[in-house]
Design a protein around this motif. Structure first.
Motif, short mmCIF file in Angstrom:
data_model
loop_
_atom_site.label_atom_id
_atom_site.label_comp_id
_atom_site.label_asym_id
_atom_site.label_seq_id
_atom_site.Cartn_x
_atom_site.Cartn_y
_atom_site.Cartn_z
N LEU A 190 -15.58 59.94 23.73
CA LEU A 190 -15.61 58.55 23.28
C LEU A 190 -14.51 57.74 23.99
CD1 LEU A 190 -17.00 56.63 21.24
CD2 LEU A 190 -15.21 57.23 19.61
N CYS A 191 -13.33 58.32 24.12
CA CYS A 191 -12.23 57.65 24.81
C CYS A 191 -12.58 57.40 26.27
CB CYS A 191 -10.97 58.49 24.72
SG CYS A 191 -10.24 58.59 23.07
N TRP A 197 -16.16 51.41 29.91
CA TRP A 197 -16.76 50.15 29.45
C TRP A 197 -15.75 49.01 29.35
CZ3 TRP A 197 -19.84 52.84 24.99
CH2 TRP A 197 -20.97 53.47 25.55
N ARG A 198 -14.48 49.36 29.08
CA ARG A 198 -13.47 48.31 28.90
C ARG A 198 -12.26 48.61 29.79
NH1 ARG A 198 -13.14 47.16 22.46
NH2 ARG A 198 -12.20 45.24 23.26
N PRO A 199 -12.46 48.60 31.11
CA PRO A 199 -11.38 48.96 32.02
C PRO A 199 -10.21 48.00 31.99
CG PRO A 199 -13.21 48.02 33.24
CD PRO A 199 -13.69 48.22 31.82
N GLY A 200 -10.42 46.77 31.53
CA GLY A 200 -9.34 45.79 31.51
C GLY A 200 -8.23 46.15 30.55
N GLU A 201 -8.50 47.03 29.58
CA GLU A 201 -7.48 47.43 28.61
C GLU A 201 -6.68 48.64 29.08
OE1 GLU A 201 -9.75 45.97 24.55
OE2 GLU A 201 -9.11 48.03 24.79
N ARG A 202 -7.09 49.22 30.19
CA ARG A 202 -6.44 50.43 30.65
C ARG A 202 -4.97 50.17 30.96
NH1 ARG A 202 -9.63 52.85 35.33
NH2 ARG A 202 -11.14 52.90 33.65
#
Length: 215
Positions: A190-191, A197-202
């Motif tokens: 899941l992580c 899906w949300r690479p901007g939060e990496r």
């Protein structure tokens, strides 16, 4: 972050966690009454020999039904601490999602493990299909991994995962122990999906003092 939220909002910061604690207490009280045991089993008891659709219906509530052979205070402490931290750090929606994914992973693994059989280290004996599979432990382990991953606490995340493997190898190679490993693997997947899906939060998540390992 956790301490500040509890100071400013107090118990309003963890409404889902408190609801889960109360629900667990209610289930504990009812299932220990002669008139209530069967009712609790009908709504929250999961066993691998039952039809899959029935297990899937019961899986969400099975998380809040304390195991009969374990002290209820252990389940309550797990929920209050780990659910509470997760609810403050990632919100109640993600807390419930991850808790369900981890619990569902354990439910599905029980069936797969019995199908594999005891000939493999990944399998389970046929007798485990009659084990009553309830309690928050798989959800708690999954939430711990998810919060550590979300806040880039790599050392703690790895420590939780390794501890679950050591539990199976050295302490208890039973259904509960192997379900914990299944929960960890499911949440790690899941992580990974979240990262895609949300690479901007990496790498952008704030740190929690004491949780994050220095880079």
């Amino acid at each position: 972050m956790v301490g500040a939220s509890l100071v400013t909002a107090r118990l309003r910061a963890i409404p889902v966690t408190l609801t889960a604690v109360c629900l667990t207490l209610v289930f504990h009280f009812v299932q220990n009454q002669a008139w209530g045991y069967r009712a609790v089993q009908n709504v929250g008891s999961v066993q691998a020999w039952e039809h899959l659709w029935l297990a899937l219906l019961r899986t969400p509530l099975s998380l809040f039904v304390p195991a009969l052979d374990l002290p209820v205070w252990g389940a309550l402490a797990q929920i209050l601490v780990v659910f509470g931290i997760a609810e403050i750090c990632v919100g109640w929606r993600q807390t419930l999602l991850v808790a369900y994914v981890a619990t569902l992973a354990g439910t599905m693994y029980a069936r797969i493990g019995i199908w594999i059989g005891p000939v493999s280290p990944l399998g389970l004996p046929d007798s485990d299909k009659y084990v009553i599979d309830t309690g928050p432990s798989a959800a708690v382990v999954g939430l711990a991994v998810f919060v550590c991953w979300r806040y880039r606490a790599w050392f703690t995340c790895a420590a939780v995962a390794v501890a679950m493997v050591v539990e199976v190898v050295s302490i208890k190679s039973n259904l509960a122990g192997k379900e914990h490993v299944a929960a960890v693997l499911a949440v790690l997947v899941l992580c990974a999906l979240r990262e895609v899906w949300r690479p901007g939060e990496r790498g952008a998540a704030p740190r929690i003092s004491g949780w994050a390992h220095p880079r």
